[in-house]
Scaffold this active site. Structure first.
Site, PDB file in Angstrom:
ATOM      1  N   HIS A  71      11.791   9.095  12.798  1.00  0.00           N
ATOM      2  CA  HIS A  71      10.668   8.168  12.646  1.00  0.00           C
ATOM      3  C   HIS A  71       9.325   8.909  12.697  1.00  0.00           C
ATOM      4  CE1 HIS A  71       9.837   3.610  13.166  1.00  0.00           C
ATOM      5  NE2 HIS A  71       8.837   4.171  12.523  1.00  0.00           N
ATOM      6  N   ARG A 119      11.962   0.667   7.959  1.00  0.00           N
ATOM      7  CA  ARG A 119      12.596   0.200   9.192  1.00  0.00           C
ATOM      8  C   ARG A 119      14.104   0.343   9.049  1.00  0.00           C
ATOM      9  NH1 ARG A 119       8.349   0.836  10.923  1.00  0.00           N
ATOM     10  NH2 ARG A 119       7.004  -0.512  12.189  1.00  0.00           N
ATOM     11  N   ALA A 166       7.542   9.723   9.735  1.00  0.00           N
ATOM     12  CA  ALA A 166       6.828   9.632   8.460  1.00  0.00           C
ATOM     13  C   ALA A 166       5.336   9.380   8.651  1.00  0.00           C
ATOM     14  CB  ALA A 166       7.448   8.547   7.586  1.00  0.00           C
ATOM     15  N   GLU A 179      17.778   2.896  16.626  1.00  0.00           N
ATOM     16  CA  GLU A 179      17.033   4.072  17.077  1.00  0.00           C
ATOM     17  C   GLU A 179      16.402   3.910  18.453  1.00  0.00           C
ATOM     18  OE1 GLU A 179      12.602   3.907  15.252  1.00  0.00           O
ATOM     19  OE2 GLU A 179      14.178   4.041  13.742  1.00  0.00           O
ATOM     20  N   LYS A 224       0.820  -1.216   0.000  1.00  0.00           N
ATOM     21  CA  LYS A 224       0.000   0.000   0.000  1.00  0.00           C
ATOM     22  C   LYS A 224       0.854   1.266   0.000  1.00  0.00           C
ATOM     23  CE  LYS A 224      -4.002  -2.152   2.221  1.00  0.00           C
ATOM     24  NZ  LYS A 224      -4.893  -2.168   3.410  1.00  0.00           N
ATOM     25  N   ASP A 232      14.407   8.242   7.685  1.00  0.00           N
ATOM     26  CA  ASP A 232      13.476   8.537   8.773  1.00  0.00           C
ATOM     27  C   ASP A 232      13.582   7.479   9.868  1.00  0.00           C
ATOM     28  OD1 ASP A 232      11.277  10.034   9.969  1.00  0.00           O
ATOM     29  OD2 ASP A 232      10.031   8.285   9.511  1.00  0.00           O
TER      30      ASP A 232
END
Length: 334
Positions: free
Chosen positions: A294, A233, A296, A262, A153, A257
């Protein structure tokens, strides 16, 4: 019943409280769920976790011992949860299987355009009243080739935007997406995609088979002036290998991102601390790299959908219903 929600951002809290109103009370915490904070959940049958939670064996043991029976994760990814341990402990686990794909796809394009047109450098210069154009030259994307790794998607939404730019479309996935084919996408082997694409964007889940999907060999096979974007990821890219290539002066730009280490950094204010992660510290020094934390998915539309689905997951659990969002079902009653 009161639900305990970990890792709730300040923008997210009023949306959480509004969504749960009339169903259950919700207690929102800004701390992330990990080994240190798991004891807070004692006495809560249902807890909600964020994407940056650590739900390993120790944390799950602590939750189960404290009476938790259901974990409702507010994300699509679930690589942070040890599902085998959860099942053994009799914990029901649900996630948000889908939300607005446009939030992530549009942000991936934001990163791509930012590094291509040197937006961060330009903005920093004009703040100092430096209006030179030296070093700010970008490239037209029309007529160039984009490679989309993962055409679900989000990958499809990204591809539709690429089609609007007038780009040549290459795709790589286990299954072809008819919608992408209809846009003119040609599915090819990963090696060909990496070698031919001017812009590469990652939209695959993090699985054992995709860990370091973009490793040293893959990075070396890319064009020297390619743009690489990762909004999926962090573990999809071998960051140490990426730094090696960047030090060699390769790539027009890299937009990240996500970052493979992280956890414990992203979503937190570390500005007054010494960050011991040498790889990240080196990464952010490159002028052709943009790193965001992170974000987005972080639109009002997407977050509302995530929270609404989380509420429904809780209601389904309470009613004994099972949906496509359930990763570990409730134990069978004998």
């Amino acid at each position: 019943m009161e639900i305990l929600a970990f890792g709730v951002q300040s923008d997210e809290k009023p949306l959480m409280e509004k969504a749960f109103a009339g169903h259950h009370d919700v207690r929102c915490l800004d701390v992330f769920l990990n080994e240190d904070t798991a004891p807070i959940a004692a006495g809560y049958e249902i807890i909600s976790s964020s994407v940056n939670a650590t739900l390993d064996n120790r944390v799950l043991q602590t939750l189960a011992a404290g009476g938790t029976q259901m974990i409702a994760q507010r994300s699509t990814g679930f690589n942070n949860i040890d599902l085998q341990v959860a099942e053994r402990l009799g914990l029901t686990v649900a996630r948000v299987s889908s939300y607005s794909p446009y939030s992530v796809a549009e942000f991936a394009w934001t990163l791509a355009m930012a590094v291509n047109r040197r937006i961060v450098r330009a903005s920093n210069r004009t703040r100092d009243f430096d209006f030179r154009l030296d070093g700010l030259m970008g490239r037209d994307l029309r007529g160039r080739t984009v490679g989309v790794l993962g055409t679900g998607k989000i990958g499809e939404a990204f591809t539709r935007i690429a089609h609007g730019f007038g780009m040549n479309l290459l795709g790589w996935d286990a299954v072809e997406n008819p919608a992408c084919v209809a846009l003119g996408m040609t599915y090819v082997e990963k090696d060909r995609l990496l070698a031919e694409a001017d812009l590469i964007s990652l939209h695959v889940p993090l699985l054992p088979s995709t860990q370091h999907l973009i490793g040293a060999d893959a990075l070396r096979s890319m064009k020297d002036d390619a743009i690489l974007v990762n909004s999926s990821r962090g573990g999809l890219i071998d960051t140490d290998a990426l730094v090696v290539e960047l030090r060699a002066g390769r790539f027009t730009g890299v937009g990240l991102d996500v970052y493979e280490a992280e956890a414990g950094l992203f979503f937190l204010d570390k500005s007054l601390e010494v960050v011991a992660d040498d790889t990240l510290a080196r990464l952010v020094t490159f002028p052709n790299v943009v790193v965001t934390s992170h974000q987005a998915y972080y639109t009002a539309d997407a977050v509302t959908q995530i929270i609404d689905t989380t509420v429904q997951n809780v209601l389904d659990y309470r009613a004994g219903r099972r949906s496509e969002n359930v990763l570990v079902p409730a134990p069978a009653v004998s």
